[in-house]
Design an enzyme around this catalytic site. Structure first.
Site, PDB file in Angstrom:
ATOM      1  N   THR A  20       0.824  -1.211   0.000  1.00  0.00           N
ATOM      2  CA  THR A  20       0.000   0.000   0.000  1.00  0.00           C
ATOM      3  C   THR A  20       0.858   1.262   0.000  1.00  0.00           C
ATOM      4  O   THR A  20       0.474   2.277  -0.576  1.00  0.00           O
ATOM      5  CB  THR A  20      -0.947  -0.037   1.223  1.00  0.00           C
ATOM      6  OG1 THR A  20      -1.853  -1.116   1.036  1.00  0.00           O
ATOM      7  CG2 THR A  20      -1.733   1.247   1.368  1.00  0.00           C
ATOM      8  N   SER A  61       1.280  -7.444  -1.221  1.00  0.00           N
ATOM      9  CA  SER A  61       2.001  -8.558  -0.583  1.00  0.00           C
ATOM     10  C   SER A  61       1.188  -9.833  -0.460  1.00  0.00           C
ATOM     11  O   SER A  61       1.721 -10.873  -0.083  1.00  0.00           O
ATOM     12  CB  SER A  61       2.582  -8.140   0.761  1.00  0.00           C
ATOM     13  OG  SER A  61       1.576  -7.986   1.722  1.00  0.00           O
ATOM     14  N   SER A  62      -0.107  -9.796  -0.801  1.00  0.00           N
ATOM     15  CA  SER A  62      -0.834 -11.064  -0.893  1.00  0.00           C
ATOM     16  C   SER A  62      -0.297 -11.894  -2.061  1.00  0.00           C
ATOM     17  O   SER A  62      -0.589 -13.089  -2.157  1.00  0.00           O
ATOM     18  CB  SER A  62      -2.335 -10.805  -1.071  1.00  0.00           C
ATOM     19  OG  SER A  62      -2.549  -9.927  -2.156  1.00  0.00           O
ATOM     20  N   THR A  94       1.475  -4.818   4.012  1.00  0.00           N
ATOM     21  CA  THR A  94       1.247  -5.267   5.388  1.00  0.00           C
ATOM     22  C   THR A  94       0.632  -6.664   5.456  1.00  0.00           C
ATOM     23  O   THR A  94       0.727  -7.320   6.493  1.00  0.00           O
ATOM     24  CB  THR A  94       0.340  -4.275   6.141  1.00  0.00           C
ATOM     25  OG1 THR A  94      -0.887  -4.146   5.424  1.00  0.00           O
ATOM     26  CG2 THR A  94       1.002  -2.930   6.291  1.00  0.00           C
ATOM     27  N   ASP A  95      -0.009  -7.115   4.366  1.00  0.00           N
ATOM     28  CA  ASP A  95      -0.742  -8.387   4.431  1.00  0.00           C
ATOM     29  C   ASP A  95       0.147  -9.564   4.831  1.00  0.00           C
ATOM     30  O   ASP A  95      -0.265 -10.411   5.626  1.00  0.00           O
ATOM     31  CB  ASP A  95      -1.388  -8.704   3.072  1.00  0.00           C
ATOM     32  CG  ASP A  95      -2.628  -7.860   2.799  1.00  0.00           C
ATOM     33  OD1 ASP A  95      -2.931  -6.958   3.597  1.00  0.00           O
ATOM     34  OD2 ASP A  95      -3.281  -8.104   1.763  1.00  0.00           O
TER      35      ASP A  95
HETATM   36  N1  ASP Z   1      -2.845  -5.340   0.403  1.00  0.00           N
HETATM   37  C1  ASP Z   1      -1.717  -4.536   0.783  1.00  0.00           C
HETATM   38  C2  ASP Z   1      -0.460  -5.357   0.723  1.00  0.00           C
HETATM   39  O1  ASP Z   1      -0.219  -6.151   1.592  1.00  0.00           O
HETATM   40  C3  ASP Z   1      -1.921  -4.006   2.133  1.00  0.00           C
HETATM   41  C4  ASP Z   1      -0.813  -3.132   2.603  1.00  0.00           C
HETATM   42  O2  ASP Z   1       0.240  -2.993   2.038  1.00  0.00           O
HETATM   43  O3  ASP Z   1      -1.038  -2.523   3.658  1.00  0.00           O
HETATM   44  O4  ASP Z   1       0.306  -5.193  -0.178  1.00  0.00           O
END
Ligand code: ASP
Length: 346
Positions: A20, A61-62, A94-95
């Site tokens: 993100t 990051s998923s 963060t994922d």
């Molecule tokens: N979906 C995003 C990821 O993990 C969420 C994030 O970065 O906070 O890439």
């Protein structure tokens, strides 16, 4: 206190991987596409910090894979081969940040700090949290030594081990539900409150081998062994069984675990509960029977990090099942905590 304060400029390498913090609106949703330089340009620099940016990949990051995590691990080690580098910041979605952070930490044998950070709000918005997190991460990477791989987010410093994403959208998504944070930032200071305990670092995995398949299967009411057995049939060399409660399933699943272990598959038992350890309390398909069938208990590690411990044990290139299991136990146990259910302090 393991932090330094002198006026020597600190050279920090920022490795950009997406998330993100690098995500922009693409017409139907947000997707990672901003470069590391663009992300870096949003943040102020702490005094005496010089930054170099390296774009490694750019994904939400998923979409993280073992191959990408291995590429990140190698990039970190190559960067630290330069004695002029003082620390590393990895920007990451963060994922799955908790998985990459733990993977790096299990292989980290250097006093210099690697910090993972990211954002819960996207790139280039006036109210974004990325710039502040990046500033804090740079400050920690520049001043903290000997604590391994850390997660810095929303003014808090966390150990890689045990830290998980506990909130989907809030600005403070990370915590160790069974332990304490490592420190906090504020007013230009980094305050370290505890030293993470870490097992001996693993050597870098040998290059060029296909990554082993390691699956996670979650138990729930009315679950049968079909998905667990499907993982074995798909070629999994390791399976994390996510039990209910303190690590429980059914007698049928305990039988499936015994069959998998007989075939040389490593099984780790974690829990779908948010905090606390798994424990051998119940029979009737509970953790007592699952452990007797050959599953190794994950302690307080949540499923994503239990899977990383299992992956790392498989990558360690040990030919014997028993010796891999021994290594795995050490990676899962990690620190011996006197109080496994310490409250999280914010
Ligand atoms: N979906 C995003 C990821 O993990 C969420 C994030 O970065 O906070 O890439």
């Amino acid at each position: 206190m393991k932090w330094t304060r002198d006026n020597r400029p600190r050279r920090i390498v920022v490795i950009s991987t997406g998330g993100t913090i690098a995500s922009r609106w693409n017409g139907s949703g947000y997707t990672a596409d901003a470069s590391g330089d663009d992300v870096m340009a949003t943040a102020a620099l702490p005094d005496n910090v010089l930054v170099e940016v390296r774009d490694l990949f750019n994904v939400n990051s998923s979409r993280m894979t073992t191959d990408r995590q291995l590429a990140l691990l190698r990039a970190v080690h190559e960067t630290l081969a330069d004695p002029g580098v003082d620390g590393i910041v990895v920007t990451h979605g963060t994922d799955t940040l908790e998985e990459s952070a733990f993977f790096l930490d299990l292989h980290h044998d250097d006093p210099r700090t690697v910090v993972l950070t990211g954002a819960q709000r996207p790139f280039g918005t006036g109210d974004g949290d990325g710039p502040g997190n990046l500033y804090d991460a740079l400050q920690v990477a520049a001043t903290v030594h000997g604590l391994g791989v850390l997660v810095v987010f929303d003014g808090l410093v966390h150990a890689a081990r045990g830290t998980v994403k506990t909130k989907t959208l809030d600005a403070d998504p990370f915590a160790d539900p069974s332990g304490r944070r490592v420190g906090r930032l504020g007013f230009g200071q980094v305050d370290i409150e505890r030293e993470p305990e870490r097992p001996a670092a693993l050597p870098l995995p040998a290059p060029g081998r296909p990554a082993p398949r390691v699956d996670i299967v979650t138990h729930h009411s009315d679950a049968d062994p079909v998905l667990f057995e499907a993982a074995v049939s798909a070629g999994a060399r390791g399976i994390v069984l996510v039990g209910t409660g303190a690590g429980n399933a059914t007698p049928e699943i305990a039988d499936a675990v015994a069959r998998a272990v007989d075939q040389g598959v490593h099984v780790v038992l974690s829990t779908r509960v948010a905090s606390g350890p798994v424990a051998e309390v119940y029979t009737g398909g509970g953790a007592v029977d699952l452990a007797a069938a050959g599953a190794v208990l994950a302690g307080t590690l949540r499923p994503g990090q239990a899977r990383i411990a299992l992956l790392s044990a498989l990558l360690a290139d040990i030919p014997s099942y028993e010796r891999r299991t021994q290594l795995l136990r050490g990676l899962l146990d990690g620190p011996v905590r006197a109080e496994p259910a310490l409250a999280v302090t914010h």
